[in-house]
Design a protein around this motif. Structure first.
Motif, PDB file in Angstrom:
ATOM      1  N   SER A  35      19.706  31.746  12.501  1.00 62.61           N
ATOM      2  CA  SER A  35      18.748  32.114  13.534  1.00 62.61           C
ATOM      3  C   SER A  35      17.503  31.255  13.402  1.00 62.61           C
ATOM      4  O   SER A  35      17.086  30.906  12.311  1.00 62.61           O
ATOM      5  CB  SER A  35      18.374  33.584  13.383  1.00 62.61           C
ATOM      6  OG  SER A  35      17.342  33.887  14.275  1.00 62.61           O
ATOM      7  N   CYS A  37      14.656  32.348  14.428  1.00 69.61           N
ATOM      8  CA  CYS A  37      13.561  33.302  14.265  1.00 69.61           C
ATOM      9  C   CYS A  37      13.243  33.485  12.775  1.00 69.61           C
ATOM     10  O   CYS A  37      14.130  33.579  11.951  1.00 69.61           O
ATOM     11  CB  CYS A  37      13.966  34.643  14.878  1.00 69.61           C
ATOM     12  SG  CYS A  37      12.577  35.755  15.029  1.00 69.61           S
ATOM     13  N   TRP A  40      11.579  38.410  10.895  1.00 70.01           N
ATOM     14  CA  TRP A  40      12.493  39.543  11.006  1.00 70.01           C
ATOM     15  C   TRP A  40      11.823  40.813  10.518  1.00 70.01           C
ATOM     16  O   TRP A  40      11.117  40.823   9.520  1.00 70.01           O
ATOM     17  CB  TRP A  40      13.764  39.283  10.197  1.00 70.01           C
ATOM     18  CG  TRP A  40      14.673  38.333  10.888  1.00 70.01           C
ATOM     19  CD1 TRP A  40      14.718  36.994  10.742  1.00 70.01           C
ATOM     20  CD2 TRP A  40      15.642  38.668  11.880  1.00 70.01           C
ATOM     21  NE1 TRP A  40      15.667  36.450  11.574  1.00 70.01           N
ATOM     22  CE2 TRP A  40      16.255  37.458  12.281  1.00 70.01           C
ATOM     23  CE3 TRP A  40      16.063  39.853  12.469  1.00 70.01           C
ATOM     24  CZ2 TRP A  40      17.260  37.421  13.240  1.00 70.01           C
ATOM     25  CZ3 TRP A  40      17.062  39.813  13.417  1.00 70.01           C
ATOM     26  CH2 TRP A  40      17.643  38.606  13.795  1.00 70.01           C
ATOM     27  N   THR A  60      15.344  43.256  13.610  1.00 69.19           N
ATOM     28  CA  THR A  60      15.040  42.705  14.922  1.00 69.19           C
ATOM     29  C   THR A  60      14.028  41.578  14.773  1.00 69.19           C
ATOM     30  O   THR A  60      13.179  41.603  13.887  1.00 69.19           O
ATOM     31  CB  THR A  60      14.452  43.770  15.872  1.00 69.19           C
ATOM     32  OG1 THR A  60      13.285  44.316  15.275  1.00 69.19           O
ATOM     33  CG2 THR A  60      15.455  44.862  16.158  1.00 69.19           C
ATOM     34  N   CYS A  61      14.167  40.601  15.646  1.00 60.57           N
ATOM     35  CA  CYS A  61      13.220  39.494  15.714  1.00 60.57           C
ATOM     36  C   CYS A  61      13.225  38.995  17.151  1.00 60.57           C
ATOM     37  O   CYS A  61      14.250  38.495  17.633  1.00 60.57           O
ATOM     38  CB  CYS A  61      13.622  38.385  14.756  1.00 60.57           C
ATOM     39  SG  CYS A  61      12.435  37.046  14.695  1.00 60.57           S
ATOM     40  N   LYS A  62      12.122  39.183  17.831  1.00 60.71           N
ATOM     41  CA  LYS A  62      12.012  38.838  19.250  1.00 60.71           C
ATOM     42  C   LYS A  62      13.146  39.527  20.012  1.00 60.71           C
ATOM     43  O   LYS A  62      13.228  40.741  20.006  1.00 60.71           O
ATOM     44  CB  LYS A  62      12.000  37.327  19.444  1.00 60.71           C
ATOM     45  CG  LYS A  62      10.804  36.661  18.793  1.00 60.71           C
ATOM     46  CD  LYS A  62      10.814  35.175  18.981  1.00 60.71           C
ATOM     47  CE  LYS A  62       9.641  34.558  18.232  1.00 60.71           C
ATOM     48  NZ  LYS A  62       9.670  33.119  18.204  1.00 60.71           N
ATOM     49  N   ASP A  63      14.058  38.770  20.637  1.00 61.00           N
ATOM     50  CA  ASP A  63      15.150  39.373  21.409  1.00 61.00           C
ATOM     51  C   ASP A  63      16.430  39.526  20.609  1.00 61.00           C
ATOM     52  O   ASP A  63      17.419  40.036  21.111  1.00 61.00           O
ATOM     53  CB  ASP A  63      15.447  38.517  22.656  1.00 61.00           C
ATOM     54  CG  ASP A  63      14.251  38.475  23.599  1.00 61.00           C
ATOM     55  OD1 ASP A  63      13.448  39.419  23.540  1.00 61.00           O
ATOM     56  OD2 ASP A  63      14.137  37.516  24.377  1.00 61.00           O
ATOM     57  N   GLU A  64      16.432  39.072  19.358  1.00 64.02           N
ATOM     58  CA  GLU A  64      17.638  39.119  18.533  1.00 64.02           C
ATOM     59  C   GLU A  64      17.679  40.391  17.704  1.00 64.02           C
ATOM     60  O   GLU A  64      16.658  40.960  17.362  1.00 64.02           O
ATOM     61  CB  GLU A  64      17.670  37.924  17.566  1.00 64.02           C
ATOM     62  CG  GLU A  64      17.756  36.581  18.246  1.00 64.02           C
ATOM     63  CD  GLU A  64      17.810  35.467  17.216  1.00 64.02           C
ATOM     64  OE1 GLU A  64      18.739  35.479  16.386  1.00 64.02           O
ATOM     65  OE2 GLU A  64      16.914  34.616  17.237  1.00 64.02           O
ATOM     66  N   SER A  65      18.898  40.821  17.352  1.00 58.14           N
ATOM     67  CA  SER A  65      19.062  41.927  16.411  1.00 58.14           C
ATOM     68  C   SER A  65      20.294  41.650  15.554  1.00 58.14           C
ATOM     69  O   SER A  65      21.239  41.000  15.992  1.00 58.14           O
ATOM     70  CB  SER A  65      19.199  43.265  17.138  1.00 58.14           C
ATOM     71  OG  SER A  65      20.359  43.275  17.916  1.00 58.14           O
TER      72      SER A  65
END
Length: 143
Positions: A35, A37, A40, A60-65
């Motif tokens: 990722s 990002c 996290w 979660t990080c921004k729109d990612e999980s």
């Protein structure tokens, strides 16, 4: 003779291109959920059943999980959480008033950005047994 040299050169180029492509595929397979990002936020470890054992933690990080496997030891002090690691002192003396002894622990490491207390205190009941020092001693020799 020139045709044979040209064919050998062509064959060598084809083999070189095939090996380069194969190496590229191995590198792509080796990358696992990489990722971009970096910030996290991880939640607590949630056991699959009961209150200890194997489980997962969500991040979660921004729109990612993501979900990571985790484990809560079954003998763990649930009061502190499995993500807070402490360095404990020796047990203090037994309090005659309360019948318990106490020790404190200083936070050594907080995993996955867990919210941990800096100092924690633990108590346990005093032992009802009195340790005798006569064990292992032999009676005095007669003179």
């Amino acid at each position: 003779m020139q045709v044979r040299g040209f064919l050998l050169l062509l064959l060598a180029l084809i083999l070189l291109a095939a090996t380069a492509e194969a190496g590229k595929n191995k590198k792509e397979k080796g990358k696992k959920d990489v990722s971009e990002c970096e910030d996290w936020r991880w939640g607590p470890c949630v056991p699959n059943s009961k209150d200890c054992g194997l489980g997962y933690r969500e991040g979660t990080c921004k729109d990612e999980s993501k979900k990571l496997k985790c484990k809560i030891p079954c003998n763990w002090k649930k009061k502190f959480g499995a993500d807070c690691k402490y360095k404990f002192e020796s047990w203090g003396g037994c309090s005659a008033q309360t019948g318990v002894k106490t020790r404190s622990g200083i936070l050594k490491k907080a995993l996955y950005n867990a919210q941990c207390e800096e100092i924690v205190y633990v108590t346990k009941p005093c032992s009802s047994k009195v340790k005798s020092k006569s064990k292992g001693q032999s009676p005095p020799f007669p003179s």
